[in-house]
Design a protein around this motif. Sequence first.
Motif, short mmCIF file in Angstrom:
data_model
loop_
_atom_site.label_atom_id
_atom_site.label_comp_id
_atom_site.label_asym_id
_atom_site.label_seq_id
_atom_site.Cartn_x
_atom_site.Cartn_y
_atom_site.Cartn_z
N LEU A 486 0.72 -1.43 0.11
CA LEU A 486 -0.60 0.11 0.06
C LEU A 486 1.20 0.95 0.02
N LEU A 487 0.80 2.39 -1.06
CA LEU A 487 1.67 3.57 -1.34
C LEU A 487 0.92 4.49 -1.06
N PHE A 488 0.67 5.91 0.24
CA PHE A 488 -0.18 6.36 0.01
C PHE A 488 0.49 7.93 0.06
N ILE A 489 0.40 8.42 -1.24
CA ILE A 489 0.24 9.31 -1.55
C ILE A 489 -0.14 11.10 -1.43
N ASP A 490 0.61 11.87 -1.01
CA ASP A 490 0.69 13.20 -0.51
C ASP A 490 1.56 14.35 -2.04
N LEU A 491 0.54 14.95 -2.67
CA LEU A 491 1.43 15.86 -3.70
C LEU A 491 1.85 16.83 -2.70
N ASP A 492 3.21 17.68 -2.84
CA ASP A 492 3.51 18.14 -2.95
C ASP A 492 3.43 19.80 -4.35
N ILE A 576 5.33 9.83 -0.53
CA ILE A 576 4.97 8.05 -0.32
C ILE A 576 5.48 7.98 1.11
N GLY A 577 4.80 7.50 1.32
CA GLY A 577 4.44 5.81 2.19
C GLY A 577 4.24 4.90 2.43
N ILE A 578 4.96 3.75 2.67
CA ILE A 578 5.13 2.23 1.87
C ILE A 578 4.33 1.48 3.13
N ALA A 579 4.03 0.75 2.94
CA ALA A 579 2.91 -0.58 4.45
C ALA A 579 3.19 -1.57 3.64
N LEU A 580 3.80 -2.35 3.97
CA LEU A 580 3.64 -3.93 3.06
C LEU A 580 2.63 -4.75 3.96
N PHE A 581 1.98 -6.26 3.68
CA PHE A 581 1.65 -6.96 4.39
C PHE A 581 2.36 -8.49 3.99
N ALA A 598 4.54 6.81 7.65
CA ALA A 598 5.53 6.83 7.22
C ALA A 598 5.45 7.92 5.62
N MET A 599 4.39 8.39 5.10
CA MET A 599 4.09 9.28 4.26
C MET A 599 4.17 10.61 4.94
N HIS A 604 7.48 15.98 6.28
CA HIS A 604 8.10 16.65 7.19
C HIS A 604 9.67 16.45 7.37
N SER A 605 10.31 16.21 5.84
CA SER A 605 12.01 16.24 6.62
C SER A 605 11.84 16.67 4.59
N THR A 606 12.39 15.30 3.80
CA THR A 606 12.95 15.55 2.54
C THR A 606 11.98 15.89 1.54
#
Length: 622
Positions: A486-492, A576-581, A598-599, A604-606
């Motif tokens: 699961l990839l959680f995406i937030d636009l910059d 993008i934050g990634i979580a795996l099952f 994770a996103m 808040h960093s790079t």
Amino acid sequence: MPMTESSDKTLFEEPKIKSTWLPLLVGVLVCVMFLIMAWLLKERETTDLHKMLAAKAGEMAGYVGADLRSRIPAVRRIADRWTVHQGLLQNEFEADARAYVNDLPGFQALEWVDQNYIVRWVIPVAGNEQVLGLNLASEETRRISLEKARFNKAPTMTPPIDLVQGTKGFLVYFPIHVRGEFEGFILAVFGVEEWLRHIFSIRETKADRINYRVTVFFNDIRIYTQTKPTDVTGDQFMATADVKYLGHNFLVQCRPTAAFMRETKSFLPELTAAVGILIALLLSSVVYLFQKTSTAAWRSHAAKRALETEIRERKKTESRLQQTSARLHLATKAGGIGVWAWEVTTNRLTWNELMFDLYDIPPDVMPTYDTWRNAIVPEDVSLAESLLQKAVAGKAVFDTEFRITLTDGAIRYIRAAARVERDQYGAPLRMTGVNWDITDRKLAEDKIRHLATHDALTDLPSLRLATDRLDQAIRTARRNQTKAGLLFIDLDGFKKVNDTHGHDTGDILLKAVAGRLLSCVRESDTVARIGGDEFLVIVVDVHTRDDAANIAEKLIAALTGPFDLPAGTVTVGASIGIALFPDHGEDAESLTNLSDQAMYTVKHSTKNSFAFAGKESGPIPP
């Protein structure tokens, strides 16, 4: 004059008594009446017969009485002559006695008995020799009568006795007194059989001898019976008459013979009874036929009135039906409803004009079952046919939806409902139903369902649908022992574009972002917009962390390129934050939360990079 309703009802009112009972009642009453008449006639006949017998018995008794009243005085004259002449010589006595014996048959003998009760003279001598010198006082009955006659100085009659001559008879004593001195008796000896036979023979007619049998009783002792007693009837028909003489009673009993009964019997009572039975049967038949005719007339009249009423009601119904049919035609035409009827037994199908319009078939085509079946989309045929057959069998209600293909290839949705008509045994006769086009409604429903699970702007799945697909991806990965990501995406930089160029440009940008995201994943993967500038990407069949990292790098590369929009060229980035099952979580909720965290770590960093969930996570530049 016209018949009123009340009089018409009275004339044609159905009989209240059952047709079986009224004729029977009339027949029984008439039969009883004639039987009573026959009984009365029989009673009158019996009464007349008794009167005839009583008259005949009286007549016979009269003969006996008349004979006694003529014989006794005649014999008494001998005693009177003895008294007047102060005695008679034997030859004088014999002359007088012989004259009486010869003229009046029935005397057994005329005798002179002396003062000592001894018979001295007898006429006739022949047959009476044994009585000469007989002492009559030696027998009690004779002695009593002798003493009575002597002292009473009057004739005395004995009861029936057995005569010395060997026959049955009785004695009449006439005492003789000369100058006060007792000189004996003149004795008349009657032989009852000969005496009574003589009386009846000279008096009876031939018809009397044929029709009657006479019995004579003397002081209740039977002394005479006519011959052939076996041909008489019983005591039911019997008459008696009596004669009293010298203190004794002669009873004459008269009974009819069988010949007399046959001759005098009247068949009128039996004929009356037979005629009564015939008349009763005839009247019963007449009443039955009359009642049957009356009932038939009533039923005919009732049927006529019912028919007239039915005709009036039918005309009213036809008028209402025409009005209803016209309204229904307008309603079905306005509503686009097609009406059809299927004759189950003959397999004949009829359509109204709207059915031809619905199925895009020329109206000159004769519709058949195959016409309907071939128009249905193949995927829907089985369900529609199965429900139709169950409805015919009485196991279901035909109310369904299916798709049809028009001649131009267009697909239309049809709603169908029908009712099965059956005979008295439950067998199907025909099926009548309606069809109408529900394509617009189905499309609207599909659109509503799509909007409920998709983003209105980008047409991507919403969070709800994305969660369902994530659950499905987890189940598949667990079954195949692989990974799901699961990839959680937030636009910059999206807010800057939105603020600078406006919301319309922002919407255009979001649509373009959705397109680039879709271009980076497989058809089995899912791209969803969950709100604002946030997106989810669900990837299946992931084997390693590197597979997920490669997809994230590909997505970042696709999104960082410039977007040529009507308002100008803009650029954005992606955190993008990634979580795996099953590495990071076992269910959709935990994976969503972890990928979100994770996103935000990247955000808040790079920025414009990705990070895996977990303690070891950190921004990984593309």
